[in-house]
Motif scaffolding. Structure first.
Motif, mmCIF file in Angstrom:
data_model
loop_
_atom_site.group_PDB
_atom_site.id
_atom_site.type_symbol
_atom_site.label_atom_id
_atom_site.label_comp_id
_atom_site.label_asym_id
_atom_site.label_seq_id
_atom_site.Cartn_x
_atom_site.Cartn_y
_atom_site.Cartn_z
ATOM 1 N N HIS A 18 0.825 -1.207 0.000
ATOM 2 C CA HIS A 18 0.000 0.000 0.000
ATOM 3 C C HIS A 18 0.867 1.269 0.000
ATOM 4 C CE1 HIS A 18 -3.414 2.569 0.884
ATOM 5 N NE2 HIS A 18 -2.739 3.102 1.900
ATOM 6 N N ILE A 19 1.916 1.268 0.822
ATOM 7 C CA ILE A 19 2.755 2.469 0.938
ATOM 8 C C ILE A 19 3.551 2.704 -0.344
ATOM 9 C CG2 ILE A 19 4.694 3.479 2.191
ATOM 10 C CD1 ILE A 19 3.699 2.028 4.687
ATOM 11 N N ASP A 68 3.009 1.544 -3.383
ATOM 12 C CA ASP A 68 2.146 1.818 -4.532
ATOM 13 C C ASP A 68 1.681 3.276 -4.536
ATOM 14 O OD1 ASP A 68 0.594 0.928 -6.848
ATOM 15 O OD2 ASP A 68 -1.137 1.268 -5.552
ATOM 16 N N ASP A 69 1.325 3.795 -3.374
ATOM 17 C CA ASP A 69 0.913 5.200 -3.315
ATOM 18 C C ASP A 69 2.068 6.137 -3.680
ATOM 19 O OD1 ASP A 69 -1.615 4.493 -2.592
ATOM 20 O OD2 ASP A 69 -1.342 4.833 -0.442
ATOM 21 N N ALA A 70 3.280 5.789 -3.221
ATOM 22 C CA ALA A 70 4.429 6.650 -3.512
ATOM 23 C C ALA A 70 4.823 6.595 -4.986
ATOM 24 C CB ALA A 70 5.614 6.258 -2.637
ATOM 25 N N ASN A 112 2.797 5.958 -7.547
ATOM 26 C CA ASN A 112 1.695 6.242 -8.466
ATOM 27 C C ASN A 112 1.989 7.404 -9.426
ATOM 28 O OD1 ASN A 112 -1.098 5.813 -9.356
ATOM 29 N ND2 ASN A 112 -1.516 7.773 -8.362
ATOM 30 N N LYS A 122 2.273 0.616 -11.453
ATOM 31 C CA LYS A 122 1.413 -0.039 -10.482
ATOM 32 C C LYS A 122 2.211 -1.128 -9.777
ATOM 33 C CE LYS A 122 -2.268 -1.576 -8.364
ATOM 34 N NZ LYS A 122 -2.890 -0.802 -7.249
#
Length: 316
Positions: free
Chosen positions: A146-147, A149-151, A153, A158
């Protein structure tokens, strides 16, 4: 026949046309996207297949692999929240979704993903205790995914998976954990044994309680029967039936003598009474039985007279 200038120009034009076609036609393989730059500026993206660009004006910028790729995360040391040092390595899976962003938003895409993953591994695992670290690997993987992937993006990629492969504590720490686990298992075994003993004692006490209740109930029933028999005898005596009291006394007398004679430690029984009394009692019982069941020679409905036996010696 001499060559004229026109004969020389025609082959040159053919060669130029072929060169233009060769430089303007681009074939993109499956799984890739090419970016097109015009005078150094991004203009469009070429998808897999046959594509045409403007020769000598447009050029291919970045050739981006659009398939899912694997990035190996090297081993690094992580200090947990309880100050334990562990060696951790992992693997990251990512896929480019936007070729222009992946080509122009970050320099060195794989190096950026690698450093981002390693930094977050130290951050996530450093906030956990060692026991939590070893028992919650799935939770760690989910948080890392989660961390990261958000960074990543904004880079047009992906992150599909981030997996921790190995967590290796020091050897002395592993030995200490083994002793701790053994002590914990021994503790659980002792607790289970104590609980089993407690349960057995409770069941045994309940059994004794039930047995005592049943014994008391049996004694109560026996006492009720004895009281009933005594009442019947008393009513018979009140009506003037003397044989009833004789039967009752003889029965108790005989039971007492049977108990005395059946004692295992009794070899000699001293009887401070006359033998004629016992014989007389037995005779009384016989007479009562004759009255109850009748004499074989007496007519039906008539009771034979009871004659108590004589005890003594005949006179000469």
């Amino acid at each position: 026949m001499p060559f004229t200038g026109f004969d020389i120009i025609i082959p040159i034009l053919v060669i130029l046309v072929l060169l233009l076609l060769f430089t303007g036609i681009k074939t993109v393989p499956q799984g890739y996207n090419y970016t097109v730059e015009r005078f150094g500026r991004y203009t469009k993206t070429l998808s897999p297949g046959l594509n045409i660009i403007v020769p000598f004006i447009d050029r291919i910028g970045a050739r981006m692999n659009m398939m899912e790729q694997v990035l190996d995360v090297p081993t690094q040391e992580v200090i947990t929240r309880d100050n334990a040092i562990v060696a951790v390595d992992g693997v990251a899976f990512y896929q480019v979704l936007n070729a222009p962003q992946a080509a122009y938003q970050v320099a060195g895409l794989q190096n950026a993903i690698l450093n981002l993953t390693m930094t977050n591994i130290r951050s996530v695992m450093g906030s956990m205790d060692l026991d939590e670290l070893l028992s919650n690997r799935d939770t760690i993987n989910d948080r890392l995914l989660h961390i990261v992937d958000d960074a990543a993006n904004p880079w047009g990629i992906k992150m599909t998976r981030v997996e921790i492969k190995d967590i290796n504590p020091p050897a002395n720490l592993v030995e200490s954990m083994g002793r701790q686990m053994m002590a914990e298992r021994n503790k659980r075994a002792q607790i289970l044994e104590a609980e089993g003993l407690k349960q057995a004692q409770v069941l045994e006490a309940e059994g004794r309680k039930e047995a005592a209740f049943r014994d008391a109930e049996a004694r109560e029933r026996s006492a009720e029967a004895e009281a009933r028999a005594t009442q019947v005898v008393s009513e018979a005596i009140a009506k003037g039936d003397v044989q009833a009291i004789n039967y009752f006394v003889a029965q108790k007398y005989t039971e007492a003598m049977a108990k005395i004679g059946s004692a295992p430690n009794s070899k000699i029984v001293l009887m401070p009474m006359e033998a004629s009394s016992l014989i007389g009692s037995l005779g009384g019982i016989g007479a009562i039985a004759k009255e109850v069941f009748g004499n074989g020679s007496a007519p039906a409905g008539q009771r034979a007279p009871a004659r108590p036996p004589r005890v003594g010696t005949d006179k000469a």
